[in-house]
Scaffold this active site. Structure first.
Site, PDB file in Angstrom:
ATOM      1  N   GLU A   1       0.840  -1.199   0.000  1.00 31.96           N
ATOM      2  CA  GLU A   1       0.000   0.000   0.000  1.00 31.96           C
ATOM      3  C   GLU A   1       0.878   1.252   0.000  1.00 31.96           C
ATOM      4  O   GLU A   1       1.833   1.353   0.750  1.00 31.96           O
ATOM      5  CB  GLU A   1      -0.911   0.018   1.240  1.00 31.96           C
ATOM      6  CG  GLU A   1      -1.924  -1.116   1.272  1.00 31.96           C
ATOM      7  CD  GLU A   1      -3.013  -0.984   0.207  1.00 31.96           C
ATOM      8  OE1 GLU A   1      -3.119   0.095  -0.406  1.00 31.96           O
ATOM      9  OE2 GLU A   1      -3.745  -1.973  -0.003  1.00 31.96           O
TER      10      GLU A   1
ATOM     11  N   HIS B   1      -1.346  -5.599   1.675  1.00 33.50           N
ATOM     12  CA  HIS B   1      -2.594  -6.353   1.632  1.00 33.50           C
ATOM     13  C   HIS B   1      -2.373  -7.644   0.840  1.00 33.50           C
ATOM     14  O   HIS B   1      -1.718  -7.617  -0.208  1.00 33.50           O
ATOM     15  CB  HIS B   1      -3.710  -5.553   0.952  1.00 33.50           C
ATOM     16  CG  HIS B   1      -4.649  -4.901   1.924  1.00 33.50           C
ATOM     17  ND1 HIS B   1      -4.912  -3.548   1.910  1.00 33.50           N
ATOM     18  CD2 HIS B   1      -5.389  -5.418   2.952  1.00 33.50           C
ATOM     19  CE1 HIS B   1      -5.783  -3.269   2.879  1.00 33.50           C
ATOM     20  NE2 HIS B   1      -6.090  -4.376   3.517  1.00 33.50           N
TER      21      HIS B   1
ATOM     22  N   CYS C   1      -7.366  -2.084   8.594  1.00 31.00           N
ATOM     23  CA  CYS C   1      -6.025  -2.142   7.992  1.00 31.00           C
ATOM     24  C   CYS C   1      -5.480  -0.739   7.737  1.00 31.00           C
ATOM     25  O   CYS C   1      -4.321  -0.441   8.063  1.00 31.00           O
ATOM     26  CB  CYS C   1      -6.053  -2.937   6.688  1.00 31.00           C
ATOM     27  SG  CYS C   1      -6.262  -4.702   6.961  1.00 31.00           S
TER      28      CYS C   1
HETATM   29  N1  PCA Z   1      -8.364  -6.934   6.520  1.00 31.96           N
HETATM   30  C1  PCA Z   1      -9.213  -5.838   6.937  1.00 31.96           C
HETATM   31  C2  PCA Z   1      -9.025  -5.738   8.422  1.00 31.96           C
HETATM   32  C3  PCA Z   1      -8.314  -6.960   8.845  1.00 31.96           C
HETATM   33  C4  PCA Z   1      -7.885  -7.616   7.606  1.00 31.96           C
HETATM   34  O1  PCA Z   1      -7.175  -8.625   7.530  1.00 31.96           O
HETATM   35  C5  PCA Z   1      -8.926  -4.538   6.189  1.00 31.96           C
HETATM   36  O2  PCA Z   1      -8.483  -4.589   5.029  1.00 31.96           O
HETATM   37  O3  PCA Z   1      -9.140  -3.458   6.744  1.00 31.96           O
END
Ligand code: PCA
Length: 212
Positions: A80, A166, A143
């Protein structure tokens, strides 16, 4: 000694598993150094996760922080580029908290950019045949909040770099019909993210921008 803090998340939204937490456990089990690797699995709850990442950073004073989480509709591993100062939850978190239109940190800057070499990380992962691309939105759920808080802390600690990756579902954990990668590829991608962050400070030239 260089220290890396690597985190994943617990399951959330009624899903029984979260490939990010599972991959982080596997990276820890395989880690052979040379740097010290500290890992943790964060709760999927805004307040608790924010507190936990702050405590972890204060406790181990890492040189590099890489937080990871699941992005269930993605097909690629996604470093990200930016965290925004916004909590806007479309679903309740695991503590039934559902903030809408609130900042992650009152009075904080609108955004914090990743201080990891996100383009180099994506390229290195692709070089091993694993799909990866830089992402320009970590969403507005837990996240993004953890990424924002980690970068806010890192901004006050000279030399500390931080960012977020991610991951898609793994084949082993994906609900029916969701895009996924083999769990071994996700584990390898996180190892490559760590190695790249350790080996280079600045990012590579060339665009990883998106038209839309
Ligand atoms: N994904 C979520 C929160 C926890 C996770 O593994 C997100 O992308 O915010």
């Amino acid at each position: 000694m260089t220290t890396i803090l690597l985190t994943g998340f617990e399951p959330f939204a009624d899903d029984p598993r979260n490939p990010s937490g599972e991959a982080v456990r596997e990276v820890a089990a395989r880690w052979g150094g040379p740097a010290t690797l500290v890992t943790d699995i964060l709760p999927v709850a805004f307040d608790a996760a924010g507190e936990r990442i702050r405590t972890l950073i204060a406790g181990c004073e890492p040189d590099v922080v890489i937080a990871t989480g699941l992005a269930g509709r993605r097909t690629q591993v996604a470093p990200e580029r930016v965290a925004i100062n916004l909590r806007d939850a479309g679903i309740p978190d695991n503590d039934r908290d559902q903030p809408v239109d609130l900042p992650s940190i009152e009075g904080g800057p609108a955004a914090h950019f990743s201080t990891l070499p996100v383009k180099a990380i994506a390229e290195r992962i692709r070089d091993e045949g694993i799909p990866s691309a830089v992402s320009h939105s970590a969403g507005t759920f837990v996240c993004n909040h953890v990424m924002y808080v980690a970068l806010h802390e890192a901004a006050r600690a000279p030399g500390m770099r931080a960012g977020f990756v991610h991951v898609p579902w793994s084949h082993e954990t994906a609900p029916e019909g969701s895009p996924s990668l083999p769990s071994a590829a996700i584990v390898r991608a996180l190892e490559l993210a760590i190695r790249t962050a350790l080996e280079q400070d600045g990012d590579i030239a060339g665009s990883a921008g998106a038209l839309h």
